[in-house]
Design an enzyme around this catalytic site. Structure first.
Site, PDB file in Angstrom:
ATOM      1  CE  LYS A 126      -1.976   2.990   1.894  1.00 10.48           C
ATOM      2  NZ  LYS A 126      -1.704   4.395   1.507  1.00 10.48           N
ATOM      3  CD  GLU A 183      12.313   0.708  10.424  1.00  9.95           C
ATOM      4  OE1 GLU A 183      12.816   1.727  10.930  1.00  9.95           O
ATOM      5  OE2 GLU A 183      12.764  -0.435  10.599  1.00  9.95           O
ATOM      6  CB  CYS A 228      12.643   8.832   8.827  1.00  8.95           C
ATOM      7  SG  CYS A 228      13.627   7.691   7.854  1.00  8.95           S
ATOM      8  CD  GLU A 287       9.435  13.044  11.605  1.00  8.85           C
ATOM      9  OE1 GLU A 287       8.256  12.681  11.705  1.00  8.85           O
ATOM     10  OE2 GLU A 287      10.328  12.331  11.109  1.00  8.85           O
TER      11      GLU A 287
HETATM   12  P1  NAD Z   1       1.847   8.677   7.416  1.00 12.47           P
HETATM   13  O1  NAD Z   1       1.953   8.005   8.743  1.00 12.47           O
HETATM   14  O2  NAD Z   1       0.878   9.767   7.256  1.00 12.47           O
HETATM   15  O3  NAD Z   1       1.508   7.606   6.281  1.00 12.47           O
HETATM   16  C1  NAD Z   1       2.302   6.463   6.083  1.00 12.47           C
HETATM   17  C2  NAD Z   1       1.465   5.417   5.382  1.00 12.47           C
HETATM   18  O4  NAD Z   1       0.436   4.987   6.256  1.00 12.47           O
HETATM   19  C3  NAD Z   1       0.771   5.911   4.116  1.00 12.47           C
HETATM   20  O5  NAD Z   1       0.771   4.900   3.133  1.00 12.47           O
HETATM   21  C4  NAD Z   1      -0.647   6.165   4.604  1.00 12.47           C
HETATM   22  O6  NAD Z   1      -1.597   6.097   3.565  1.00 12.47           O
HETATM   23  C5  NAD Z   1      -0.812   5.020   5.588  1.00 12.47           C
HETATM   24  N1  NAD Z   1      -1.876   5.210   6.571  1.00 12.47           N
HETATM   25  C6  NAD Z   1      -2.420   6.364   7.005  1.00 12.47           C
HETATM   26  N2  NAD Z   1      -3.421   6.104   7.882  1.00 12.47           N
HETATM   27  C7  NAD Z   1      -3.491   4.760   8.015  1.00 12.47           C
HETATM   28  C8  NAD Z   1      -4.322   3.892   8.783  1.00 12.47           C
HETATM   29  N3  NAD Z   1      -5.284   4.346   9.568  1.00 12.47           N
HETATM   30  N4  NAD Z   1      -4.119   2.558   8.672  1.00 12.47           N
HETATM   31  C9  NAD Z   1      -3.135   2.068   7.870  1.00 12.47           C
HETATM   32  N5  NAD Z   1      -2.343   2.850   7.110  1.00 12.47           N
HETATM   33  C10 NAD Z   1      -2.510   4.186   7.183  1.00 12.47           C
HETATM   34  O7  NAD Z   1       3.342   9.150   7.062  1.00 12.47           O
HETATM   35  P2  NAD Z   1       3.819   9.992   5.796  1.00 12.47           P
HETATM   36  O8  NAD Z   1       3.347  11.392   5.986  1.00 12.47           O
HETATM   37  O9  NAD Z   1       3.490   9.273   4.552  1.00 12.47           O
HETATM   38  O10 NAD Z   1       5.407   9.917   5.967  1.00 12.47           O
HETATM   39  C11 NAD Z   1       6.118  10.748   6.801  1.00 12.47           C
HETATM   40  C12 NAD Z   1       6.461  10.057   8.098  1.00 12.47           C
HETATM   41  O11 NAD Z   1       7.105   8.820   7.829  1.00 12.47           O
HETATM   42  C13 NAD Z   1       7.445  10.851   8.932  1.00 12.47           C
HETATM   43  O12 NAD Z   1       7.056  10.804  10.281  1.00 12.47           O
HETATM   44  C14 NAD Z   1       8.754  10.098   8.731  1.00 12.47           C
HETATM   45  O13 NAD Z   1       9.686  10.251   9.768  1.00 12.47           O
HETATM   46  C15 NAD Z   1       8.272   8.699   8.633  1.00 12.47           C
HETATM   47  N6  NAD Z   1       9.283   7.871   7.956  1.00 12.47           N
HETATM   48  C16 NAD Z   1       9.994   6.968   8.697  1.00 12.47           C
HETATM   49  C17 NAD Z   1      10.984   6.199   8.093  1.00 12.47           C
HETATM   50  C18 NAD Z   1      11.788   5.193   8.884  1.00 12.47           C
HETATM   51  O14 NAD Z   1      12.426   4.360   8.248  1.00 12.47           O
HETATM   52  N7  NAD Z   1      11.780   5.248  10.200  1.00 12.47           N
HETATM   53  C19 NAD Z   1      11.245   6.350   6.731  1.00 12.47           C
HETATM   54  C20 NAD Z   1      10.501   7.299   6.009  1.00 12.47           C
HETATM   55  C21 NAD Z   1       9.515   8.042   6.640  1.00 12.47           C
END
Ligand code: NAD
Length: 486
Positions: free
Chosen positions: A178, A253, A287, A388
């Protein structure tokens, strides 16, 4: 309709198909604010179809039963095909995310490396024989888990997809990916390339869609046995709660607020550009961004002054221009979010040293650009030093002694990455051990390596990706006792 607008579909059971509800998402190029693509938006019923297909492919299909050499060959062929499509994939990623084309190309190269690495791991992992206290021997087998739900963020769409898909498939699982709603293009293309090399239909399904609908349906689906989630801490915690109902395996992550600790004895010629690049890479939407700069007080003023000059020289521009160092943010709304932190920083009494504004000249004014922003006089407890921000905004904090640096670094809910700059190797190792984080680099801004485990502690997540460590998260050990008699 404009001919350059791409139309993309879901990839389920080896076929490109529209969403059952016929919903679509319009993707915007963040550099130009023009429409880039129209993509089918999966709902719960599409996720169900994808999971059913992955389940069939797992139970009935040949994937998990392929002998290890055949599975290795398929993943190696996929790596080769990815390399052959580097320009196409990099262009898609650059236009979709706004990242400089040279960075996008490097990422695609790393994606191919990732498939090669896990292709090579397949016949180097297995079980063991264990001398149990009984008349016989116990063997362990490394078994695949089943259908894995892989949920991705938008900042490194293809790269992070490969970090999950490659080890999951290597261990014999089948998957439903997804992607983030706004950045599904390269994952969809990866799915097509996998079919082209002969990965059987249903092994790799890709369902773009909203997190609250498609993502949630994937986490709730009873046939999904494992969720690997990369995204925000807030959603990660929600995903973990949902997965608990069904005792699904979960790895997370999540976010970060990593510290870059610069001691006065450091090689400042290297530390300074790294302080900029380890924050401004991917326009700060990383991240692992070292978004808290901790500098020893005796060199603080000079270091921050030179860094301000460095920030002001960063070349913002068209992501497709090879000379561009920083592109736009992913969207106008993310820029607005970052700008709200710039207001907060000023209200909290920190000094805005540079940036803080969006460029006003054309063509940059059309896109979601933001000038690199640096705050000085920041106190560790300020909101801008705790939360963040996920954009090109750095906060600089002075420290007096080694213990203060460690205390400030650890004064965070997060623990993902970080760097230490010093010529004193004993201190470097002492501090590296004391900082609460999952990965860290000494005298380098680079802490993520394909071959080494990657992941966070505290609110930055649980479990590890990359290296051989991730294979434990995509397999179950089964113990089998064989009676031999005495
Ligand atoms: P997000 O949490 O908004 O979304 C991440 C994913 O989760 C998307 O595909 C989204 O559609 C899905 N999602 C949203 N609501 C959901 C639900 N209720 N159930 C299941 N899935 C759901 O994050 P983002 O804005 O896409 O990305 C930014 C964040 O990701 C930042 O906090 C960043 O630090 C983190 N990040 C972490 C890493 C790591 O390796 N630790 C790497 C990249 C990004």
């Amino acid at each position: 309709m404009n001919k350059t607008i791409l139309q993309k579909y879901l990839l389920i059971d080896g076929k490109n198909i529209p969403a059952l509800a016929r919903r679509t998402t319009t993707l915007i190029n963040p550099a130009t604010s023009e429409t880039l693509a129209i993509v089918a938006e999966g709902g719960a019923e599409d996720v169900d179809a994808a999971v059913q297909s992955a389940h069939r492919a797992f139970r009935e299909g040949p994937w998990r039963k392929l002998n290890s050499r055949e599975r290795t060959r398929l993943l190696l062929r996929l790596a080769t095909l990815i390399r052959e499509h580097v320009d196409e994939l990099a262009l898609l990623e650059s236009q979709n995310v706004g990242k400089p084309i040279s960075d996008a190309r490097d990422e695609v190269g790393t994606v191919a490396n990732c498939f090669e690495y896990y292709a090579g791991a397949i016949n180097k992992t297995g079980g063991s024989t264990i001398p149990v206290a009984a008349p016989g021997v116990s063997l362990t087998f490394r078994e695949p888990i089943g259908v894995c739900g892989l949920i991705l963020p938008w900042n490194y769409p293809l790269l992070l997809t490969s970090w999950k898909v490659a080890p999951a498939l290597a261990m014999g699982n089948t998957v439903v990916v997804k992607p983030a709603e706004t950045t599904p293009l390269t994952a969809l293309r990866l799915g097509e390339l996998a079919l082209e090399v002969g990965v059987p239909a249903g092994v790799l399904n890709i369902v773009p869609g909203k997190g609250s609908i498609a993502g949630e349906a994937l986490v709730r689906h009873p046939l999904v046995r494992k969720i690997s989630f990369t995204g925000s801490t807030e959603i990660g915690s929600h995903v973990m709660r949902l997965a608990a109902d069904d005792i699904k395996r979960v790895t997370l992550e999540l976010g970060g607020k990593s510290a870059n600790i610069v001691f006065a004895d450091a090689n400042l010629e290297r530390a300074l550009p790294s302080a900029a690049s380890s924050l401004l890479g991917n326009a700060g939407q990383d991240c692992c961004a070292r978004s808290r700069l901790l500098v020893e007080r005796s060199i603080y003023d000079k270091f921050v002054e030179q860094l301000t000059e460095h920030f002001q020289k960063v070349k913002l521009g068209d992501p497709l221009d090879e000379k561009t160092e920083m592109g736009p943010l992913i969207s106008m709304s993310n820029r607005q979010r970052v700008q709200s932190y710039i207001d907060v920083g000023q209200q909290e009494g920190a000094s805005l040293l540079c940036g803080g504004k969006a460029p006003e000249v054309e063509p940059l004014a059309k896109g979601a650009y933001l000038n690199p922003t640096l705050f000085g006089n920041v106190r560790p407890e300020m909101k801008i030093a705790q939360e963040e921000i996920f954009g090109p905004m750095l906060v600089a904090i002075p420290f007096d002694a080694e213990a203060d640096a460690v205390a400030i670094a650890n004064n965070s809910l997060y623990g993902l990455s970080g760097s230490i700059w010093t010529r004193d190797i004993e201190r470097a190792l002492r501090v590296a051990r004391a900082v609460e984080t999952g990965v860290l680099s000494i005298n380098s801004g680079s802490s993520v390596h394909l071959e080494a485990p990657f992941g966070g502690v505290k609110h930055s997540g649980m479990g590890r990706e990359l290296g051989m460590a991730v294979l434990d998260h995509y397999s179950e050990l089964k113990s089998v006792f064989i009676h031999t008699g005495n």
